[in-house]
Design an enzyme around this catalytic site. Structure first.
Site, PDB file in Angstrom:
ATOM      1  N   LYS A  80       2.296  -0.005 -36.382  1.00 38.66           N
ATOM      2  CA  LYS A  80       2.032   1.442 -36.399  1.00 38.66           C
ATOM      3  C   LYS A  80       2.988   2.129 -37.376  1.00 38.66           C
ATOM      4  O   LYS A  80       4.170   1.770 -37.459  1.00 38.66           O
ATOM      5  CB  LYS A  80       2.233   1.987 -34.977  1.00 38.66           C
ATOM      6  CG  LYS A  80       1.900   3.471 -34.799  1.00 38.66           C
ATOM      7  CD  LYS A  80       2.031   3.878 -33.326  1.00 38.66           C
ATOM      8  CE  LYS A  80       1.744   5.347 -33.095  1.00 38.66           C
ATOM      9  NZ  LYS A  80       1.867   5.740 -31.677  1.00 38.66           N
ATOM     10  N   SER A 155      -2.097   8.078 -29.548  1.00 36.19           N
ATOM     11  CA  SER A 155      -1.893   8.181 -30.974  1.00 36.19           C
ATOM     12  C   SER A 155      -1.910   6.852 -31.726  1.00 36.19           C
ATOM     13  O   SER A 155      -2.060   6.837 -32.940  1.00 36.19           O
ATOM     14  CB  SER A 155      -0.556   8.882 -31.249  1.00 36.19           C
ATOM     15  OG  SER A 155       0.520   8.087 -30.773  1.00 36.19           O
ATOM     16  N   SER A 179       0.024   6.616 -25.436  1.00 36.79           N
ATOM     17  CA  SER A 179      -0.465   6.279 -26.777  1.00 36.79           C
ATOM     18  C   SER A 179      -0.735   4.813 -27.058  1.00 36.79           C
ATOM     19  O   SER A 179      -1.339   4.498 -28.073  1.00 36.79           O
ATOM     20  CB  SER A 179       0.499   6.796 -27.833  1.00 36.79           C
ATOM     21  OG  SER A 179       0.232   8.143 -28.072  1.00 36.79           O
TER      22      SER A 179
END
Ligand code: GLN
Length: 488
Positions: A80, A155, A179
């Site tokens: 990420k 997210s 997330s």
């Protein structure tokens, strides 16, 4: 196809010498080439670098005659865009970092490297991890591989898409209020949020420091256990990371769950919960009961305050953490007549709408005159929420809930209504407020359209072993995790 395998499956092929890491890496690159134009999971990736890492892993294996105890040797893992990888750009899904390149590795990256993993790509996310849909990214929206008109959640949406669409073997995400678990639920993969203090946050760009944890997104519970085993453990660079022995999570996986006590919170199975999601969770409970678990109803009475509490605590911490993006130290700079103008122009141009909203909200709840009414009060309610869990865990070994009230929603459906977006986090936020661990595992599909549903298991602080054992027992009996989206 090697890119479709779990880590455990690919490892055993690599260990037996029937395939090479280069072939596996190439299969991931081919898949990215084939599908990522539609999905937009990757912000960037460097094929030559990935292949060079794969060749080095193959050489190591050949020279040493095996993996020498490196459990992830030659396994491609996507990262990420909020976790620092030395020599790679780090943007946090934002414009404000400009052309910033990380000068160091996050602790989790160091650990994955020493375990032999191939780290590649910057996967997409909501800007600074603020969001539940990956629509708040400066690099465009990511799309759900089960239905391209729907969000993958957020997210860590890019990580979930990359795993679900077999563009990598596993991914790293971060979870401040859901997330990792929510996008895992929306995309049909496994997502684990470790207990606060289990995994070092050094090198994770801070959103809300008292809530943030890095966690894996994987294709099976076994892979999540393996990843957790590698990334956990004390770190002198993060004083909140607890110095305690890291259990061998993969070894305890296959034990029976007979006699385990599972609690279902009365406050969770209520209004706003999609009936198809409720049915899937009930069916999962029956399966767990069939395996000998005892199901009881429990109460988490402060649940109704979780969303409000989270969005005060998280925004307050974010407003302080994001003060460092000022146009002076790194990234984007928009000049002004004086420093104040420079800050304000830079932040005005560099941050997206949701980040601005949260910085403003966080600054407001911390400001004198409002601090007591909002921030201090939220901290007190946080303690009550933590106590709810502590009391529940005196009676049960784990708590079972839906991960989300609905399956994946449409792109654009909630983007004009932040409150609706925040409310969709209802089942995941409390876990972070209480510092406990949680995992989402696939537990079925809605019909018309066919979308994955996630089952959430919540465990005691540092109770990941129990949690993973229950998750694995469920996964092995049902096999929902093996379903793949059709991406023709
Ligand atoms: N959706 C929540 C938020 O927007 C959680 C995000 C996260 O866990 N990083 O803050």
């Amino acid at each position: 196809m090697l890119n479709q395998l779990t880590i455990a499956e690919l490892s055993s092929k690599l260990n037996s010498g029937t395939v090479s890491s280069r072939e596996a890496a190439q299969a991931c690159l081919d898949q990215i080439e084939r599908v990522d134009g539609r999905l937009n999971a990757f912000i960037s990736h460097d094929p030559a670098d990935l292949l060079a890492q794969a060749d080095a892993a193959d050489r190591f294996r050949q020279e040493q005659g095996g993996n020498q105890g490196r459990p992830l040797l030659g396994i491609p893992i996507a990262v990420k865009d909020v976790i620092a990888v030395r020599g790679h750009p780090l943007n946090c899904g934002s414009k404000i970092l400009g052309s910033y390149v990380s000068p160091y590795d996050a602790t989790v990256i160091e650990k994955l490297r020493s375990a032999g993993a191939l780290l590649f790509g910057r996967v997409n996310m909501d800007e600074f991890a603020m969001g539940s849909s990956t629509e708040n990214s400066a690099f465009g929206v990511s799309r759900n591989p089960w239905d391209l008109d729907r969000t993958p959640g957020g997210s860590s949406g890019g990580s979930a898409v990359a795993v679900a669409a077999d563009e990598c073997l596993a991914g790293l995400g971060s979870d401040t209020g859901g997330s990792v678990r929510q996008p895992a639920a929306f995309c049909g993969c496994v997502g684990l949020k470790p207990s606060y203090g289990r995994v070092s946050r050094y090198g994770l760009v801070a959103y809300a420091s008292s809530l943030d944890q890095i966690g894996p997104l994987t294709k099976s519970v076994r892979d999540a256990a393996l990843m957790l085993e590698v990334i956990s453990g004390a770190d002198s660079k993060d004083s909140t990371c607890v110095p305690r022995e890291v259990p061998k999570f993969t070894e305890g996986l296959n034990g029976s769950i007979r006699g385990m006590r599972l609690g279902v919170p009365r406050e969770y199975m209520v209004g706003g919960l999609d009936p198809q999601v409720a049915d899937a969770v009930r069916a999962a409970l029956s399966e767990l009961e069939k395996q000998g678990a005892e199901i009881t109803e429990i109460s988490l009475p402060h649940t109704e305050y979780a969303v409000a509490t989270y969005y005060i605590v998280a925004t307050a911490e974010a407003s302080a953490n994001l003060a460092r993006f000022d146009g002076i130290r790194y990234g984007l700079r928009v000049d002004g007549a004086d420093p104040a103008e420079l800050y304000s122009r830079t932040r005005g141009a560099g941050f997206g709408t949701e980040v601005k909203r949260r910085v403003i909200l966080g600054t407001y709840v911390l400001s004198s005159g409002y601090y007591d009414a909002y921030y201090l009060r939220a901290q007190k309610v946080r303690t009550l929420i933590r106590k709810d869990f502590a009391e529940a865990f005196e009676r049960v070994d784990a708590i079972v809930t839906p991960t989300t009230p609905t399956a994946a929603f449409r792109i654009g459906e909630k983007s004009d209504d932040p409150l609706q977006m925040y409310l969709s986090d209802i089942y995941t936020l409390s876990c972070n407020l209480a510092g406990i661990c949680g995992v989402s595992v696939p537990c079925g599909f809605t019909t018309n359209p066919r979308l994955p549903i996630g089952l959430q298991l919540l465990g005691k602080p540092f109770g990941e072993e129990t949690l993973l054992r229950i998750a694995n027992a469920y996964e092995q009996a049902t096999g929902w995790h093996a379903a793949k989206p059709e991406l023709s």
